[in-house]
Design an enzyme around this catalytic site. Structure first.
Site, PDB file in Angstrom:
ATOM      1  N   HIS A  11     -10.124   9.302  16.925  1.00  0.00           N
ATOM      2  CA  HIS A  11     -10.095   7.396  16.801  1.00  0.00           C
ATOM      3  C   HIS A  11     -10.799   7.034  17.745  1.00  0.00           C
ATOM      4  O   HIS A  11     -11.776   7.109  19.174  1.00  0.00           O
ATOM      5  CB  HIS A  11      -8.394   7.277  17.267  1.00  0.00           C
ATOM      6  CG  HIS A  11      -7.979   7.751  18.868  1.00  0.00           C
ATOM      7  ND1 HIS A  11      -7.862   9.140  19.085  1.00  0.00           N
ATOM      8  CD2 HIS A  11      -7.500   7.021  19.999  1.00  0.00           C
ATOM      9  CE1 HIS A  11      -7.430   9.125  20.837  1.00  0.00           C
ATOM     10  NE2 HIS A  11      -7.231   7.747  20.687  1.00  0.00           N
ATOM     11  N   HIS A  37     -11.249   3.106  20.500  1.00  0.00           N
ATOM     12  CA  HIS A  37     -10.729   1.937  20.983  1.00  0.00           C
ATOM     13  C   HIS A  37     -11.257   0.689  20.206  1.00  0.00           C
ATOM     14  O   HIS A  37     -12.633   1.013  20.982  1.00  0.00           O
ATOM     15  CB  HIS A  37     -10.152   1.808  21.980  1.00  0.00           C
ATOM     16  CG  HIS A  37      -9.199   3.422  22.138  1.00  0.00           C
ATOM     17  ND1 HIS A  37      -8.124   3.231  22.598  1.00  0.00           N
ATOM     18  CD2 HIS A  37      -9.439   4.534  22.202  1.00  0.00           C
ATOM     19  CE1 HIS A  37      -7.960   4.800  22.759  1.00  0.00           C
ATOM     20  NE2 HIS A  37      -8.382   5.321  22.616  1.00  0.00           N
TER      21      HIS A  37
END
Length: 136
Positions: free
Chosen positions: A99, A101
């Site tokens: 992922h 950010h």
């Protein structure tokens, strides 16, 4: 993976504040944000880190990240942003599902995301350059 929190979010087993979704990515507000407007871009297929992600998919992820960052900047009115992606526990990764950010930064927000720079010699830099020189 059955025990991965991001897989559960991607599969709809856990709720999320989703702001965008397509067949490859789900973009959500971070449930425990570093700052207001902190967004996570999740890959839908389970890959643990940057070493496992398909390079073409990574390119599409960063294309999406650039588009989302511009929209966030326009709508939230900030001037600065941290773009972060951690790999491994030493690097601060806590969920082992790739992922990215996007963290808005505001003047005097009090957030510190920093490191202490090393003071390397020219010889050390040259040695590292030789180790990492690429011919792709």
């Amino acid at each position: 993976m059955s025990d991965c929190i991001f897989c559960k979010i991607v599969n709809g087993e856990l709720p999320s504040a989703t702001i965008y979704e397509n067949d490859e990515f789900k973009v959500i507000l971070d449930r425990f944000p570093a700052n207001e407007g902190h967004v996570l871009i999740l890959v839908k297929d389970h890959v643990a880190n940057i070493y496992e992600i398909d390079p073409e998919k990574a390119g599409r992820l960063f294309t999406l990240a650039a588009k989302i960052a511009r929209i966030m900047k326009e709508r939230l009115g900030f001037a600065h942003m941290n773009v972060m992606q951690n790999n491994g526990t030493v690097a601060g990764q806590t969920v082992f599902h790739f992922h990215l950010h996007l963290i808005p930064r505001y003047e005097d927000d009090g957030i510190t995301i920093a490191y202490q720079p090393l003071d390397l010699t020219d010889a050390q830099i040259e040695d590292m350059r030789k180790k990492l020189e690429l011919s792709l």
